[in-house]
Scaffold this active site. Structure first.
Site, PDB file in Angstrom:
ATOM      1  N   GLU A  33       0.820  -1.210   0.000  1.00  0.00           N
ATOM      2  CA  GLU A  33       0.000   0.000   0.000  1.00  0.00           C
ATOM      3  C   GLU A  33       0.854   1.260   0.000  1.00  0.00           C
ATOM      4  O   GLU A  33       0.521   2.247  -0.660  1.00  0.00           O
ATOM      5  CB  GLU A  33      -0.961  -0.001   1.198  1.00  0.00           C
ATOM      6  CG  GLU A  33      -2.091  -1.017   1.079  1.00  0.00           C
ATOM      7  CD  GLU A  33      -2.994  -0.773  -0.119  1.00  0.00           C
ATOM      8  OE1 GLU A  33      -3.061   0.378  -0.608  1.00  0.00           O
ATOM      9  OE2 GLU A  33      -3.622  -1.729  -0.583  1.00  0.00           O
ATOM     10  N   TYR A 116      -6.013   6.777   4.273  1.00  0.00           N
ATOM     11  CA  TYR A 116      -6.188   5.754   3.226  1.00  0.00           C
ATOM     12  C   TYR A 116      -5.456   4.471   3.598  1.00  0.00           C
ATOM     13  O   TYR A 116      -6.026   3.375   3.565  1.00  0.00           O
ATOM     14  CB  TYR A 116      -5.686   6.252   1.865  1.00  0.00           C
ATOM     15  CG  TYR A 116      -5.564   5.100   0.896  1.00  0.00           C
ATOM     16  CD1 TYR A 116      -6.688   4.619   0.242  1.00  0.00           C
ATOM     17  CD2 TYR A 116      -4.347   4.423   0.713  1.00  0.00           C
ATOM     18  CE1 TYR A 116      -6.608   3.510  -0.592  1.00  0.00           C
ATOM     19  CE2 TYR A 116      -4.263   3.317  -0.113  1.00  0.00           C
ATOM     20  CZ  TYR A 116      -5.393   2.867  -0.760  1.00  0.00           C
ATOM     21  OH  TYR A 116      -5.328   1.752  -1.561  1.00  0.00           O
ATOM     22  N   ASP A 134      -9.715   5.830  -2.860  1.00  0.00           N
ATOM     23  CA  ASP A 134      -8.621   6.378  -3.661  1.00  0.00           C
ATOM     24  C   ASP A 134      -9.209   7.031  -4.904  1.00  0.00           C
ATOM     25  O   ASP A 134     -10.438   7.131  -5.056  1.00  0.00           O
ATOM     26  CB  ASP A 134      -7.567   5.306  -3.995  1.00  0.00           C
ATOM     27  CG  ASP A 134      -8.049   4.312  -5.049  1.00  0.00           C
ATOM     28  OD1 ASP A 134      -9.264   4.290  -5.374  1.00  0.00           O
ATOM     29  OD2 ASP A 134      -7.210   3.547  -5.559  1.00  0.00           O
ATOM     30  N   CYS A 189     -13.398   1.371 -15.421  1.00  0.00           N
ATOM     31  CA  CYS A 189     -13.953   2.722 -15.311  1.00  0.00           C
ATOM     32  C   CYS A 189     -12.812   3.726 -15.195  1.00  0.00           C
ATOM     33  O   CYS A 189     -12.684   4.458 -14.221  1.00  0.00           O
ATOM     34  CB  CYS A 189     -14.876   2.795 -14.097  1.00  0.00           C
ATOM     35  SG  CYS A 189     -15.901   4.284 -14.055  1.00  0.00           S
ATOM     36  N   CYS A 196     -17.033   0.940 -20.918  1.00  0.00           N
ATOM     37  CA  CYS A 196     -18.367   0.759 -20.351  1.00  0.00           C
ATOM     38  C   CYS A 196     -19.016  -0.555 -20.796  1.00  0.00           C
ATOM     39  O   CYS A 196     -19.813  -1.152 -20.052  1.00  0.00           O
ATOM     40  CB  CYS A 196     -19.255   1.942 -20.727  1.00  0.00           C
ATOM     41  SG  CYS A 196     -18.651   3.518 -20.048  1.00  0.00           S
ATOM     42  N   CYS A 199     -18.282  -3.234 -18.307  1.00  0.00           N
ATOM     43  CA  CYS A 199     -18.533  -2.914 -16.900  1.00  0.00           C
ATOM     44  C   CYS A 199     -19.739  -3.690 -16.372  1.00  0.00           C
ATOM     45  O   CYS A 199     -20.816  -3.672 -16.982  1.00  0.00           O
ATOM     46  CB  CYS A 199     -18.785  -1.418 -16.744  1.00  0.00           C
ATOM     47  SG  CYS A 199     -19.088  -0.931 -15.034  1.00  0.00           S
ATOM     48  N   CYS A 205     -25.650   2.177 -13.770  1.00  0.00           N
ATOM     49  CA  CYS A 205     -24.800   3.364 -13.701  1.00  0.00           C
ATOM     50  C   CYS A 205     -25.584   4.633 -14.021  1.00  0.00           C
ATOM     51  O   CYS A 205     -26.153   4.779 -15.108  1.00  0.00           O
ATOM     52  CB  CYS A 205     -23.634   3.212 -14.675  1.00  0.00           C
ATOM     53  SG  CYS A 205     -22.538   4.641 -14.730  1.00  0.00           S
TER      54      CYS A 205
END
Length: 289
Positions: A33, A116, A134, A189, A196, A199, A205
């Site tokens: 991370e 975070y 994020d 995305c 799309c 997705c 959406c």
């Protein structure tokens, strides 16, 4: 947003990354991370593997010198992250029995660990319910929930509340959902060319239903690199990383012709603790003189 749909997509399409493997320790997740902040996965993975092989526990990293740590950080950029990770490792080793804490508040108390990272470790290392936000997550929420082309300026309170509202109520699916929504933003995305058609949330959406309107909010600043202080700082550090001891200032002067900018960057490296000056006027990585 249907959590199960996104989790099922992630189970099938999520990338096979070593810090996602069941055998990866919470320490491995924490290291990943920190390294992944503002750095692409492809650059992080080989360095992460080397670090975990060399320093498999917080105490092993804590026993290394800051110079060793900065040298091993290599070209990942933003090298202050390496020193923050070293400081966190020392605290974990001495105050937590060499075990990465599992709750957000204790993680936040570690040096160099922000909102975070604390939530990401709680979710991805320990499978806990914690809103992990994020850039990718903010973009998915902006489009799928709010019908906007992009997220605009960050607002910690608003962004956390948005993601909190989407999380499943129990720990394990919530942690899985956190990984899934982040992956969707990274792979599908995306900011410039969202796929799309691929997705799993297309039918749900809000941005799709609104006809995919162009983003009309405040423009985001474009990050430059060439000619910036960040580039010069990196060049100066490269000289020290590629030597085994202190170097004369003439060796540093050779890497950048603009003396004013070069000296300003060297001064900032000294202030940040990334470089130290010897009594005879040479320069070295911390602890290497």
């Amino acid at each position: 947003m249907e959590a199960d749909i996104l989790i099922d997509w992630f189970d099938e399409h999520g990338r096979d990354l070593p810090w996602r493997h069941p055998e990866c320790t919470p320490w491995g997740v924490l290291v990943s991370e920190i390294m992944l902040q503002q750095t692409p996965v492809a650059r992080v993975q080989p360095v992460w593997l080397e670090w975990l092989d060399r320093w498999p526990r917080p105490s092993s990293l804590a026993s290394a010198s800051q110079g060793e740590v900065l040298r091993a950080w290599g070209k990942l950029g933003y090298p202050r992250r390496a020193l923050r990770l070293h400081a966190a490792a020392s605290a974990i080793a001495t105050e937590h029995g060499d075990r990465v804490p599992d709750d957000v508040d204790t993680l936040l108390a570690l040096p160099g660990i922000g909102a975070y990272t604390a939530r990401a470790v709680a979710a991805f290392a320990y499978g806990k319910r914690a809103p992990v936000v994020d850039t990718n997550v903010r973009r998915v929420v902006a489009r799928a929930v709010h019908g906007a082309g992009d997220a605009g300026p960050a607002s910690n309170t608003r962004d956390m509340a948005d993601v909190e509202a989407l999380l499943p109520s129990s720990d394990t699916p919530a942690a899985r959902f956190s990984a899934a929504i982040m992956e969707l933003g990274a792979l599908v995305c995306t900011a410039r060319s969202p796929r799309c058609a691929d997705c799993p949330l297309t039918g749900l959406c809000a941005w799709q239903r609104a006809g995919k309107p162009a983003y009309s909010g405040p423009a985001k600043p474009v990050q430059k690199f060439a000619g910036t202080d960040r580039q010069v700082r990196g060049l100066l550090l490269d000289v020290l990383r590629n030597t085994s001891g202190p170097v004369a200032k003439t060796a540093l002067d050779a890497v950048w012709s603009k003396s004013g900018q070069r000296d300003r960057c060297l001064h900032s490296l000294l202030e940040d603790g990334l470089v130290e000056q010897t009594t005879d006027g040479h320069f070295a990585l911390p602890g290497e003189h």
